[in-house]
Design a protein around this motif. Sequence first.
Motif, PDB file in Angstrom:
ATOM      1  N   ASP A  50       0.812  -1.225   0.000  1.00 39.46           N
ATOM      2  CA  ASP A  50       0.000   0.000   0.000  1.00 39.46           C
ATOM      3  C   ASP A  50       0.841   1.268   0.000  1.00 39.46           C
ATOM      4  O   ASP A  50       0.691   2.158   0.846  1.00 39.46           O
ATOM      5  CB  ASP A  50      -0.929   0.005   1.209  1.00 39.46           C
ATOM      6  CG  ASP A  50      -1.957  -1.110   1.110  1.00 39.46           C
ATOM      7  OD1 ASP A  50      -2.304  -1.469  -0.024  1.00 39.46           O
ATOM      8  OD2 ASP A  50      -2.387  -1.598   2.167  1.00 39.46           O
ATOM      9  N   ILE A  51       1.760   1.398  -0.938  1.00 37.83           N
ATOM     10  CA  ILE A  51       2.460   2.669  -1.122  1.00 37.83           C
ATOM     11  C   ILE A  51       2.484   2.963  -2.604  1.00 37.83           C
ATOM     12  O   ILE A  51       2.614   2.077  -3.442  1.00 37.83           O
ATOM     13  CB  ILE A  51       3.895   2.642  -0.562  1.00 37.83           C
ATOM     14  CG1 ILE A  51       4.777   1.641  -1.314  1.00 37.83           C
ATOM     15  CG2 ILE A  51       3.907   2.335   0.930  1.00 37.83           C
ATOM     16  CD1 ILE A  51       6.245   1.774  -0.955  1.00 37.83           C
ATOM     17  N   SER A  52       2.332   4.229  -2.899  1.00 34.57           N
ATOM     18  CA  SER A  52       2.403   4.672  -4.305  1.00 34.57           C
ATOM     19  C   SER A  52       2.684   6.165  -4.297  1.00 34.57           C
ATOM     20  O   SER A  52       2.432   6.863  -3.311  1.00 34.57           O
ATOM     21  CB  SER A  52       1.103   4.379  -5.038  1.00 34.57           C
ATOM     22  OG  SER A  52       0.051   5.161  -4.504  1.00 34.57           O
ATOM     23  N   GLU A  53       3.178   6.633  -5.466  1.00 39.48           N
ATOM     24  CA  GLU A  53       3.538   8.040  -5.563  1.00 39.48           C
ATOM     25  C   GLU A  53       2.330   8.962  -5.423  1.00 39.48           C
ATOM     26  O   GLU A  53       2.451  10.095  -4.967  1.00 39.48           O
ATOM     27  CB  GLU A  53       4.248   8.314  -6.900  1.00 39.48           C
ATOM     28  CG  GLU A  53       5.626   7.693  -7.037  1.00 39.48           C
ATOM     29  CD  GLU A  53       5.552   6.231  -7.462  1.00 39.48           C
ATOM     30  OE1 GLU A  53       4.439   5.664  -7.468  1.00 39.48           O
ATOM     31  OE2 GLU A  53       6.622   5.650  -7.765  1.00 39.48           O
ATOM     32  N   ASP A  54       1.140   8.497  -5.830  1.00 42.95           N
ATOM     33  CA  ASP A  54      -0.039   9.372  -5.804  1.00 42.95           C
ATOM     34  C   ASP A  54      -0.825   9.271  -4.501  1.00 42.95           C
ATOM     35  O   ASP A  54      -1.870   9.901  -4.340  1.00 42.95           O
ATOM     36  CB  ASP A  54      -0.958   9.047  -6.984  1.00 42.95           C
ATOM     37  CG  ASP A  54      -1.355   7.574  -7.000  1.00 42.95           C
ATOM     38  OD1 ASP A  54      -1.070   6.853  -6.003  1.00 42.95           O
ATOM     39  OD2 ASP A  54      -1.922   7.133  -8.008  1.00 42.95           O
ATOM     40  N   LEU A  55      -0.352   8.439  -3.558  1.00 38.89           N
ATOM     41  CA  LEU A  55      -1.004   8.250  -2.252  1.00 38.89           C
ATOM     42  C   LEU A  55      -2.432   7.713  -2.372  1.00 38.89           C
ATOM     43  O   LEU A  55      -3.226   7.850  -1.438  1.00 38.89           O
ATOM     44  CB  LEU A  55      -1.022   9.574  -1.442  1.00 38.89           C
ATOM     45  CG  LEU A  55       0.339  10.055  -0.914  1.00 38.89           C
ATOM     46  CD1 LEU A  55       0.186  11.432  -0.265  1.00 38.89           C
ATOM     47  CD2 LEU A  55       0.908   9.072   0.103  1.00 38.89           C
ATOM     48  N   ASN A  56      -2.763   7.102  -3.503  1.00 38.18           N
ATOM     49  CA  ASN A  56      -4.116   6.564  -3.685  1.00 38.18           C
ATOM     50  C   ASN A  56      -4.492   5.534  -2.618  1.00 38.18           C
ATOM     51  O   ASN A  56      -5.639   5.533  -2.140  1.00 38.18           O
ATOM     52  CB  ASN A  56      -4.278   5.971  -5.084  1.00 38.18           C
ATOM     53  CG  ASN A  56      -4.559   7.055  -6.116  1.00 38.18           C
ATOM     54  OD1 ASN A  56      -5.033   8.134  -5.757  1.00 38.18           O
ATOM     55  ND2 ASN A  56      -4.267   6.778  -7.378  1.00 38.18           N
TER      56      ASN A  56
END
Length: 569
Positions: free
Chosen positions: A544-550
């Motif tokens: 649960d990590i991504s550049e867009d914080l989705n």
Amino acid sequence: MREKLLCDISWNYVNAIVNHIKSLQEIPIKDKQIQNEISTFRDMMAIWELCRIMYFIKSERYQRLSTDLLTWLNECYPLGEEELNELRDSPNLRNTVTFWSRLYKLILRGLFPQAINFLRSIIMAVEITSDQIINREIIINDIIQSVIKCIKSRPKMSSYDTGLAWRNWLSQCSQLQKSIILENKFLEENFIMILKILSGDPDAILAKSSSWLEGLVALVYHKYPKCETSDVRSTLGPVFIRFSVHPDPTSQALKRIFYQRIDDALSYCKHIDPWLLSHLTDLLCKTDLDETIGGKSLLLHQHREGYLIKFAEPLLTHSTLWQVGFKYLEHCEKFGKVFMEEFVGKIPFDNERKFEKILKICEDNGLKFDEKCIITTMGTKYMQIKRYASTIIYYMRAGKDESLKAICNIFLTQYVESGKIMFSEVLDSIPVDKNSNESVNFLSRYRLYHSLIQDEFYVQAAQVLVECLRSEISPKEFWGVLLFHTVPLMKLGRRKGIKLFEKIHIDEFIYYCSQVLDKRIEDSWLKLVQRMKRWHYKETGYFDISEDLNPVKIECERYKKNLEKNHSV
């Protein structure tokens, strides 16, 4: 109380000088340097003791001026032993010039027990007879005994106050002089000369004195035994008519002390020894509170601090005596602090013990800026060798908030790189409380969050996490890391029906997402996420990590709906 203290200080200085002279004299082989040092310290002793007699506050240790001066002369300029060696081989002491020369000096210097022994040594043993020669010896012996009796009966100091005893004794001396008539004119002249000296005859005293100091002190003792310090100057004229004063600094300083021109005397002390100049001036100033010594010019008081500072300067750069140097500066009320500020930052310190001593000097003397600079320097030294606990402690003492923030960022970066709390031992060495630096406090709270998660105290962990976000102390891109931590907690709360966050918290999470995605920090944020991806799944078990914080946004919506659902029910 103050007078006694100053007198004690003066005696302590004198004892220090005397002990040093004794230690030098005990050296078996004395080279030229040792001989010169002994001579210098003897000069210092003579000047210091004369100032004590002429200027320093009187106490129960002091007698009359005349007696004090006599003691000073005999201690600082004692008689030599050369004449005694010559007399040991003399078959006829009575008619030996050296014998009478020595006897004159003993009388001049008030060494009466020795003088009496000398006189007794020329008493001839005779039998009662009508022989004319033997009768002459009996007459001479009687004169000797009369002179001895005259010496012994000289009034004690306590008798001077009435004056009657003193006048009666002078009358006895005068009568004895008139009664001395001998065929041996050499003996007659010498006996009369001794009585004249005892009676205080200035011409006789100065004629038999070997130096101006001996003549002056003998004149005071025998002619003016009741004189005060202010009266000494009036006796100097006849002395300097007969004697010249050697141009060396010690003789010139002594002459000016007798004249009570202390500023001039101290100017000669400069050429003798800086210790003597600074310490003598300091004690004279402390004695001279009413400024009767310094006179109208007040140079004595004006120069005091300058002399002390000049003496202290070499000590300040000495490897072991630098603390002593600062003690001297502490006693310079006007300029001492200025010189402390100049020197305190130049003292090298290679260990914490010396560092704490320097800090104590700063604290005791109100050198706030220097104290802060020195603490910062110590912190920087530890920073260079990566001893972060010590660095943080010193930076906290110095109030270096920006530097502490930089260290905090180093530890947060280490977490981003590895997913491990590598600053736990550092924090264990630091006393942290609510009043500590905010960056250090943040690290402490962040470590607590991980500890609570590990121990499965999820409610408390959620509260600490919210506090970390709300503090806004960490770099803005690190807010995203804190937001990632909320995802598993929100999932856990929905799954187990535990209310870990309030609706207001969820709204705040959405707000912080927008701040992290700000274009101004885009580069640093993207780099952070890439570094976290290297270890995140392996350490946490979820993606649960991504550049867009989705993942954060989606979970926030789900958690909010779950809250509304539970609320409606």
